[in-house]
Write an enzyme that holds these catalytic residues in place. Structure first.
Site, PDB file in Angstrom:
ATOM      1  N   ASP A  11      48.942  62.423  17.658  1.00  0.00           N
ATOM      2  CA  ASP A  11      50.163  62.156  16.975  1.00  0.00           C
ATOM      3  C   ASP A  11      51.295  62.846  17.798  1.00  0.00           C
ATOM      4  O   ASP A  11      50.956  63.435  18.776  1.00  0.00           O
ATOM      5  CB  ASP A  11      49.769  63.025  15.707  1.00  0.00           C
ATOM      6  CG  ASP A  11      51.068  63.628  14.946  1.00  0.00           C
ATOM      7  OD1 ASP A  11      51.589  62.734  14.520  1.00  0.00           O
ATOM      8  OD2 ASP A  11      51.412  64.706  14.422  1.00  0.00           O
ATOM      9  N   ASP A  13      55.115  64.042  16.178  1.00  0.00           N
ATOM     10  CA  ASP A  13      55.835  65.228  15.755  1.00  0.00           C
ATOM     11  C   ASP A  13      54.680  66.386  15.386  1.00  0.00           C
ATOM     12  O   ASP A  13      53.858  66.142  14.381  1.00  0.00           O
ATOM     13  CB  ASP A  13      56.301  64.662  14.448  1.00  0.00           C
ATOM     14  CG  ASP A  13      57.390  63.652  14.904  1.00  0.00           C
ATOM     15  OD1 ASP A  13      58.249  63.963  15.693  1.00  0.00           O
ATOM     16  OD2 ASP A  13      57.552  62.680  14.280  1.00  0.00           O
TER      17      ASP A  13
HETATM   18  C1  XBP Z   1      56.422  62.828  11.199  1.00  0.00           C
HETATM   19  C2  XBP Z   1      57.346  62.400  10.270  1.00  0.00           C
HETATM   20  C3  XBP Z   1      58.428  61.851  10.625  1.00  0.00           C
HETATM   21  C4  XBP Z   1      59.708  62.871  11.399  1.00  0.00           C
HETATM   22  C5  XBP Z   1      60.843  62.115  11.508  1.00  0.00           C
HETATM   23  O1  XBP Z   1      55.067  62.722  10.778  1.00  0.00           O
HETATM   24  O2  XBP Z   1      57.162  62.718   9.047  1.00  0.00           O
HETATM   25  O3  XBP Z   1      59.091  61.430   9.724  1.00  0.00           O
HETATM   26  O4  XBP Z   1      59.572  64.160  10.486  1.00  0.00           O
HETATM   27  O5  XBP Z   1      60.737  60.988  12.169  1.00  0.00           O
HETATM   28  P1  XBP Z   1      53.786  62.526  11.656  1.00  0.00           P
HETATM   29  P2  XBP Z   1      61.649  59.805  11.569  1.00  0.00           P
HETATM   30  O6  XBP Z   1      53.608  63.638  12.619  1.00  0.00           O
HETATM   31  O7  XBP Z   1      52.343  62.792  10.677  1.00  0.00           O
HETATM   32  O8  XBP Z   1      53.615  61.525  12.208  1.00  0.00           O
HETATM   33  O9  XBP Z   1      63.025  60.411  11.029  1.00  0.00           O
HETATM   34  O10 XBP Z   1      61.653  58.796  12.905  1.00  0.00           O
HETATM   35  O11 XBP Z   1      60.815  58.928  10.632  1.00  0.00           O
HETATM   36 MG    MG Z   2      52.498  65.502  12.994  1.00  0.00          MG
END
Ligand code: XBP
Ligand code: MG
Length: 275
Positions: A11, A13
């Site tokens: 993953d 973020d």
């Molecule tokens: C990450 C997210 C994303 C980021 C922002 O979730 O939920 O929406 O917050 O990215 P994960 P975008 O780590 O579970 O993949 O604004 O580009 O959507």
């Molecule tokens: Mg995440």
């Protein structure tokens, strides 16, 4: 059956970097200000909004919940998309300015995994552009090519906690989930990985400390470094102080793979049908 570990699916973020705290939340707020909106997401509010995965989906949910009187035109797909584009432009500037460093142990583990011949993939809700910007800035221009596939949220019909993005990555790798390990930071991400049949290590982030991580093979507070031990919240690292390739191979080998339903035993409790 031999379930040797062949690939790691990361993953982005919260897992590779604290992007939500250092990048996305401030960028959302700056985009709102630039659009003349007085919306400001505090750290606390943002923690709740993170239950909605995807930036556009998050803005839409916020408008519906906190500003239900907003004119239909102001909450249109185009308006939300414009806000999201502005947010991502500001996010890219923050990454380029060095505001979003990698979490402890991430660079070390990626380099070790490459040297050990493990295959690498990304499975994320965010966009390919955001991932590429982070990898290039933190690890150099060639870093995106370290990953055989960068599976991004916009490439699949449903974002996490749906299994889609992990299924997409597994298909691109031509691997069964039993040969892989996912690394996640959130409950939504964990559920997505488990739904794809992937054993999953959780490296929890600031925003996910109260999440439900049942089903994870191991939960740590970060991957750790030789001089910065990881704390283990669930499972174990076999006595190691930090997560390295040997630990991942051991954790993976000790993980009970899903049983073959054709053998009449059903599947392990958290292993849904593989992709
Ligand atoms: C990450 C997210 C994303 C980021 C922002 O979730 O939920 O929406 O917050 O990215 P994960 P975008 O780590 O579970 O993949 O604004 O580009 O959507
Ligand atoms: Mg995440």
């Amino acid at each position: 059956m031999n379930y040797a570990l062949q690939a790691l699916l990361f993953d982005v973020d919260g897992t590779l970097a604290d992007t939500e705290r250092n990048g996305h939340r401030p960028a959302f707020n700056k985009a709102f200000s630039a659009a003349g909106l007085d919306w400001q997401w505090s750290a606390e509010v943002y923690g709740q909004l993170l239950k909605v995965t995807g930036g556009s989906e998050r803005i839409r949910h916020y408008i519906q919940k906190h500003h239900p009187a907003v004119e239909v035109g102001d909450a249109s797909d185009a308006s939300i998309a414009a806000l999201h584009v502005a947010k991502n432009r500001i996010y890219a500037e923050a990454v380029a300015a060095g505001d979003v460093p990698l979490r402890p142990g991430v660079e070390r583990l990626l380099r070790e995994a490459r040297a050990a011949g493990l295959r690498l993939a990304i499975a994320t809700t965010t966009s390919t552009e955001n991932v590429t910007a982070l990898l290039e800035h933190c690890l150099g221009p060639a870093a995106p090519s370290w990953f055989e596939v960068i599976a991004a949220g916009d490439a699949v019909p449903a974002k996490k906690p749906a299994a889609d993005v992990y299924c997409y990555a597994l298909k691109a790798l031509c691997l069964r989930p039993e040969h892989c390990l996912a690394l996640e930071d959130s409950s939504a991400g964990l559920r997505a990985a488990l739904a794809a049949g992937l054993p999953t290590l959780v490296t929890m982030s600031d925003y996910t400390v109260t999440d439900d991580f049942s089903g994870a093979v191991v939960v740590v507070d970060h991957l750790g470094e030789p001089d910065l031990p990881a704390h283990v919240l669930a499972g174990d690292l076999g006595g190691a102080a930090y997560v390295d390739v040997a630990v991942l191979r051991d954790v993976h080998a000790r993980h009970e793979p899903p049983r073959d339903p054709t053998q009449g035993q059903g599947r392990a409790p958290h292993a849904a049908a593989p992709c």
